[in-house]
Motif scaffolding. Structure first.
Motif, PDB file in Angstrom:
ATOM      1  N   ARG A  83       0.838  -1.200   0.000  1.00 50.67           N
ATOM      2  CA  ARG A  83       0.000   0.000   0.000  1.00 50.67           C
ATOM      3  C   ARG A  83       0.884   1.265   0.000  1.00 50.67           C
ATOM      4  O   ARG A  83       0.610   2.226  -0.710  1.00 50.67           O
ATOM      5  CB  ARG A  83      -0.907  -0.020   1.237  1.00 50.67           C
ATOM      6  CG  ARG A  83      -1.867   1.132   1.357  1.00 50.67           C
ATOM      7  CD  ARG A  83      -2.928   1.134   0.276  1.00 50.67           C
ATOM      8  NE  ARG A  83      -3.969   2.125   0.561  1.00 50.67           N
ATOM      9  CZ  ARG A  83      -4.571   2.858  -0.366  1.00 50.67           C
ATOM     10  NH1 ARG A  83      -4.253   2.706  -1.640  1.00 50.67           N
ATOM     11  NH2 ARG A  83      -5.508   3.718  -0.033  1.00 50.67           N
ATOM     12  N   LEU A 389      -7.406  10.832  -0.601  1.00 47.15           N
ATOM     13  CA  LEU A 389      -7.910   9.722   0.206  1.00 47.15           C
ATOM     14  C   LEU A 389      -8.990  10.211   1.180  1.00 47.15           C
ATOM     15  O   LEU A 389      -8.941  11.334   1.675  1.00 47.15           O
ATOM     16  CB  LEU A 389      -6.778   9.070   1.010  1.00 47.15           C
ATOM     17  CG  LEU A 389      -5.591   8.503   0.233  1.00 47.15           C
ATOM     18  CD1 LEU A 389      -4.640   7.775   1.190  1.00 47.15           C
ATOM     19  CD2 LEU A 389      -6.053   7.559  -0.868  1.00 47.15           C
ATOM     20  N   GLU A 393     -10.076   5.815   4.498  1.00 44.50           N
ATOM     21  CA  GLU A 393      -8.858   5.268   3.883  1.00 44.50           C
ATOM     22  C   GLU A 393      -7.617   5.673   4.677  1.00 44.50           C
ATOM     23  O   GLU A 393      -6.690   4.881   4.857  1.00 44.50           O
ATOM     24  CB  GLU A 393      -8.729   5.746   2.432  1.00 44.50           C
ATOM     25  CG  GLU A 393      -9.702   5.060   1.483  1.00 44.50           C
ATOM     26  CD  GLU A 393      -9.732   5.703   0.106  1.00 44.50           C
ATOM     27  OE1 GLU A 393      -9.633   4.971  -0.898  1.00 44.50           O
ATOM     28  OE2 GLU A 393      -9.849   6.953   0.032  1.00 44.50           O
TER      29      GLU A 393
END
Lengths: 413, 380
Positions: A83, A389, A393
């Motif tokens: 990520r 985001l 998130e």
């Protein structure tokens, strides 16, 4: 006035001195610099501030860090997670420049080498600043600042006259790489303008520094002679040395390059006859009798202050300079008149003076716009504003350990 | 196409600082015309010369600093040559000079005059102290700059007194800073269509970069009037070895690799040395042990042991070591250049690599070699 690098976004994966100084200069002259640290891997300088660990957020108060990281944002991203890497590549797609100074193999291991970055953004200027360069049999060797000048050939020619090779009193290789970084980036940006393509730049710090002793390499390759250190003297001129002044540990430098300058020095020393003494009358004679001449000057210089001698000699047109200490440089009238130091404030560290951007560009000057960022200070800007985001998130990034708001102190002590 | 293709530079530079800046412009593809006085740049009179025979064409200093340029001799005291200079200025994008401000003014190349002749010109001025201020017209050279910047006070030993380092590092620092600053100004000018003056003070560039010296003094008042010679501490410094000297620079994270590299893996656990504080406390003891290791090993063995164990250990490379360096050879950093008078010699290549074709290696020009061709090309 728009600064030279206004509108240029720089991703900064550097730490300690060379890289951070380089990206700080980019920030000084207008670039938006985003410094990326990890939850467990911060810039080592945060821990080298000689701050008591009992201070709240002591890692935001390291002066060494704060001088080299002003005009930057800080965000925390673990590039070893999928990520983290994915978000980093998104940042790459909206940035112009990437600067890194890890050991040569680190970016490849993170799958963030030039080819991977170029695939996401073919216009990126990718500047690597490893000690030995990205290629070659020694590329994996670990090097820090004092090693760079040893590798570059500089130490072999430094030292007192006919003495042993001597290191510089600081990690000289680092600031020379830092100073070169804006030029390398600017050349990359110009090449992009000409060709439409980005460029990979490999700055081996040892090579950059060998360029500053290039005449010695040319000389050796032609003449096959290794030159010994000559201290503060000059191969051609005398007097040319550092002399003790009145006061403890006070010194002054004097360099006479012509007979006229020497005659004036003799007058100021109240020994005008020396100028026509056959032992000192010509440059060749002075060079030959340099030891004796230096003793005569020393006897005189000890009776005067270092700044006093400098001003007296300069008024007569003789090159001379006081050997300034750190406190003296900070109060030196010339540095003050150039505004080389300026007061600024930092939310955690308080108010003090730091160096201003060193180069005065008359139409597009540099500036100190931001204090050095606290750890993670600009997470919100990067995650929400730049990457878009959502709060959910961003919360997930924290839960998964991809980012952090405070450092994992245990991994940094 | 090179990064600086299409840029025309005029260099009115003497000795080291401005010529180094001009050399970098030329190396990365700019067209650089060096204006020399009729008797040449003073670096032509400084050695070392080929075979130690003084010759204005074979000074290693001049040949190195002026690669890739063309040379035009002008006597700026004459009206004709002064007019020639003005015509050249009109056709240039960048002018690099390193005269004292008063001398530049006397020559008619101060920025106020130049910007009228060519408003798009980027003028890079490199001086000891900058264009203004109480010392602006003080005399300087490499040694004086070392003194006035603080770099000299902290180098050398207590007994030996302040020491400058080798070569002309202050002058080179001026040239390197000028190139970075000048390139930023070039970008701004190409964007905005208007030139500017870049004012480089060597003192201002050199003074703030004393490692943590300024930050610690300015922020916390910490400062000690020290010169620590070759050993900053037991784990940062230069040690003797069988055939030369070894340099080590161990940060906390490098301790285990360092212990392995010097054949003392037990030091990793040894409580005398296992933490940064302990190493500081037992510094003398550790230093003695490191000397024991270093004096029984050759410089290349130490370098290799450092490399294999990922420990920051290297050796003091002299010029012979550089010429033989497998690293520099494989990277193509060492460039052989044939000079019409001095013959072949090895030169450092680009300070940073930007691709196989982005750096030019051409020999330095003979004095005035291009005067006729360039002056004839000026359209009146």
């Amino acid at each position: 006035m728009t600064a030279p690098l206004t509108g240029i976004r720089v991703l900064d994966l550097t730490m300690v001195w060379a890289g951070p100084m380089g990206t700080r200069l980019l920030g000084d002259y207008g670039a938006e610099v985003i410094k990326i640290e990890g939850p467990k891997q911060w810039d080592l300088l945060r821990g080298l501030g000689r701050m008591p660990r009992t201070e709240e957020r002591w890692y935001n108060k390291a002066a060494y860090f704060n001088h080299n990281n002003r005009n930057k944002y800080s965000t925390i991203l673990d590039l070893q997670t999928n990520r983290g890497r994915e978000l980093f590549l998104k940042l790459v797609s909206i940035s112009d420049v990437l600067v890194e100074n890890y050991r040569a193999d680190v970016m490849q291991k993170l799958q963030l080498g030039y080819e991977e970055i170029k695939a996401v953004n073919p216009k990126i200027i990718y500047l690597s600043m490893p000690g030995h360069g990205k290629t070659g049999p020694e590329s994996g060797y670990v090097t820090y600042g004092t090693n760079v000048e040893q590798l570059a050939g500089l130490v072999s020619i430094s030292g007192y006259e006919n003495g042993e090779p001597t290191k510089t009193g600081f990690s000289y290789g680092d600031p020379m790489s830092g100073t070169a970084a804006p030029a390398a980036v600017a050349l990359g940006l110009r090449q992009l303008r000409l060709t439409g393509s980005g460029v990979f730049i490999d700055m081996a710090q040892r090579e950059n520094l060998t360029c500053l002793v290039g005449e010695y390499l040319v000389d050796y390759s032609m003449n096959n002679i290794l030159r010994n250190p000559i201290g503060n003297r000059n191969n051609q001129f005398a007097p040319h040395n550092c002399y003790p002044s009145g006061g403890e540990n006070c010194w002054v430098t004097i360099a006479c390059e012509t007979n006229a300058q020497f005659a004036k020095l003799c007058t100021i020393m109240e020994q005008p006859d020396l100028a026509t003494d056959p032992r000192f009358e010509t440059i060749e004679a002075r060079k030959k009798n340099e030891d004796l001449l230096d003793e005569i000057i020393k006897t005189w210089s000890l009776k005067h202050g270092h700044y006093e001698t400098m001003h007296n000699l300069q008024r007569a047109g003789i090159p001379s300079g006081a050997v300034l200490t750190i406190p003296e440089i900070m109060s030196d009238p010339q540095m003050r008149s150039r505004n080389a130091w300026a007061e600024h404030s930092h939310p955690d560290a308080g108010t003090w003076e730091m160096e201003t951007p060193p180069w005065l560009l008359s139409r597009t000057p540099g500036s100190v716009r931001l204090p050095a960022p606290g750890y993670a200070e600009h997470n919100e800007y990067v995650f929400a504003d730049l990457l878009g985001l959502s709060d959910t998130e961003i919360a997930a990034l924290h839960e998964e350990g991809v980012t952090a708001l405070s450092p994992d102190i245990k991994s940094h002590t | 196409m090179q990064p600086l293709s299409g840029i025309k530079v005029l260099e009115l530079g003497n000795f080291v600082s401005a010529p180094y800046c001009g050399k970098l412009f030329a190396g990365y593809g700019a067209e650089v015309i060096k204006i020399e006085p009729p008797d040449g740049d003073i670096s032509r009179t400084h050695g070392p010369f080929k075979n130690n025979q003084p010759d204005p064409e074979t000074s290693a200093l001049f040949m190195y600093l002026n690669t890739g340029k063309r040379s035009v001799t002008l006597d700026l005291q004459t009206v004709t040559d002064h007019n020639n200079l003005i015509e050249l200025i009109k056709k240039s994008d960048v002018l690099i000079e390193n005269y004292r401000p008063n001398d530049a003014k006397a020559l008619g190349i101060d920025y106020e005059t130049l910007k009228v002749i060519n408003p798009k010109l980027v003028v890079i001025s490199i001086t000891a102290y900058g264009q203004k201020g109480p010392y602006a017209n003080y005399y300087s050279n490499n040694l004086i700059a070392f003194a006035m910047s603080g770099q000299m006070f902290i180098t050398g030993t207590e007994e030996g007194g302040p020491l400058k380092n080798g070569g002309y590092q202050a002058d080179y620092q001026g040239g390197l800073n000028a190139f970075s600053a000048g390139m930023l100004a070039v970008l701004a000018t190409e964007r905005d269509g208007v030139g500017q003056h870049v004012d480089i003070s060597v003192q201002h560039c050199m003074g703030p970069i004393l490692e943590a010296g300024i930050p610690f003094y300015s922020y916390m008042g910490l400062w000690a009037p020290e010169r620590r010679g070759n050993l900053m501490s037991s784990i940062m410094g230069v040690y003797p070895c069988i055939d030369g000297q070894i340099g080590i620079h161990v940060m906390a994270r490098n301790w285990p690799p360092f212990a392995r590299a010097v054949g003392h893996e037990e030091w990793i656990q040894d409580e005398r040395y296992s933490t940064a504080e302990a190493r500081m406390e037992n510094s003398d003891e550790l230093m003695a042990e490191i000397i024991q290791w270093s004096t029984n090993i050759t410089k290349k063995e130490a370098h290799q042991a450092g490399g294999e164990n990922r420990a920051p250990i290297t050796y003091i490379h002299d010029m012979a070591d550089l010429l033989e360096s497998p690293q520099l050879k494989e990277r193509g950093f060492l460039r052989e250049i044939e000079h019409p008078v001095a013959g072949k010699a090895t030169y450092p290549g680009p300070p940073w690599w930007m691709g196989p074709d982005n750096w030019t290696d051409n020999p330095a020009p003979l004095l005035g070699a291009n005067t006729k061709e360039i002056l004839e090309g000026l359209v009146r």
